[in-house]
Scaffold this motif. Structure first.
Motif, short mmCIF file in Angstrom:
data_model
loop_
_atom_site.label_atom_id
_atom_site.label_comp_id
_atom_site.label_asym_id
_atom_site.label_seq_id
_atom_site.Cartn_x
_atom_site.Cartn_y
_atom_site.Cartn_z
N LYS A 2 -33.12 5.69 -20.95
CA LYS A 2 -33.18 7.07 -20.48
C LYS A 2 -32.14 7.27 -19.40
N ILE A 3 -31.84 8.52 -19.16
CA ILE A 3 -30.94 8.91 -18.08
C ILE A 3 -31.77 9.62 -17.02
N ILE A 4 -31.62 9.20 -15.80
CA ILE A 4 -32.28 9.87 -14.68
C ILE A 4 -31.19 10.54 -13.85
N ILE A 5 -31.30 11.84 -13.73
CA ILE A 5 -30.36 12.57 -12.88
C ILE A 5 -30.96 12.56 -11.48
N GLY A 6 -30.31 11.83 -10.61
CA GLY A 6 -30.77 11.72 -9.22
C GLY A 6 -30.11 12.79 -8.37
N VAL A 7 -30.91 13.64 -7.79
CA VAL A 7 -30.39 14.69 -6.91
C VAL A 7 -30.65 14.24 -5.48
N GLY A 8 -29.58 13.85 -4.83
CA GLY A 8 -29.70 13.34 -3.47
C GLY A 8 -29.82 14.46 -2.44
N GLN A 9 -30.59 14.17 -1.41
CA GLN A 9 -30.73 15.11 -0.30
C GLN A 9 -29.76 14.66 0.79
N ASN A 10 -28.63 15.35 0.87
CA ASN A 10 -27.57 15.00 1.80
C ASN A 10 -27.43 16.10 2.84
N SER A 11 -27.89 15.83 4.05
CA SER A 11 -27.86 16.86 5.10
C SER A 11 -26.43 17.19 5.53
N GLY A 12 -25.47 16.34 5.18
CA GLY A 12 -24.09 16.59 5.56
C GLY A 12 -23.38 17.59 4.66
N LYS A 14 -23.03 21.20 2.52
CA LYS A 14 -23.41 22.62 2.60
C LYS A 14 -23.81 23.08 1.21
N ASN A 15 -25.10 23.06 0.93
CA ASN A 15 -25.60 23.44 -0.39
C ASN A 15 -25.93 24.92 -0.44
N LEU A 16 -25.57 25.53 -1.55
CA LEU A 16 -25.88 26.95 -1.76
C LEU A 16 -27.33 27.13 -2.19
N PHE A 17 -27.86 26.13 -2.89
CA PHE A 17 -29.22 26.20 -3.41
C PHE A 17 -30.08 25.11 -2.77
N THR A 18 -31.36 25.41 -2.62
CA THR A 18 -32.28 24.42 -2.08
C THR A 18 -32.43 23.27 -3.07
N ILE A 19 -32.98 22.18 -2.60
CA ILE A 19 -33.20 21.03 -3.47
C ILE A 19 -34.13 21.41 -4.63
#
Length: 124
Positions: A2-12, A14-19
């Motif tokens: 399987k493939i797991i798409i890991g979405v990292g929480q990087n405070s550094g 500037k994300n347009l969308f929330t996690i």
């Protein structure tokens, strides 16, 4: 497998969308793919791989500049966790000039972003 798409929480970053929004977008894109999961994590990607038992990190490359950057990370990851290998996938030439920074700017300034994101994704 399987493939797991890991979405990292990087405070550094500037994300347009929330996690949560990013997770929901990815889950909706792959809802009909039973071998693809989407998960969030904090910390180093290579440590996340250890936690979930992953043996490979798949990274997309658009350009030589991407390769230089990603190669450094891959070498550091290998030094930290020898059991995890990084595999690089080359993008199609049509995606070479697309970056999250450019797409984010188009979205923020009410431009037509539809050509730069997967079909079926609705933003805002």
């Amino acid at each position: 497998d399987k493939i797991i798409i890991g979405v990292g929480q990087n405070s550094g970053k500037k994300n347009l969308f929330t996690i949560e929004e990013r997770i929901n977008i990815l889950k909706s894109l792959f809802k009909n793919e039973p071998r693809i999961d989407v998960m969030t994590y904090t910390g180093l990607t290579v440590h996340f791989c250890q936690q979930i038992g992953a043996k490979f990190i798949l990274r997309g490359l658009r350009s030589g500049q991407d390769f230089e950057y990603e190669q450094s990370i891959a070498f550091a990851n290998k030094e930290m966790v020898n059991e995890v290998d990084t595999i690089f996938l080359l993008s199609s030439p049509s995606y070479t000039n697309i970056s999250s920074t450019i797409v984010r700017d188009i979205i923020i300034n009410d431009g037509d972003y539809s050509k730069f994101i997967p079909d079926g994704v609705k933003l805002k």
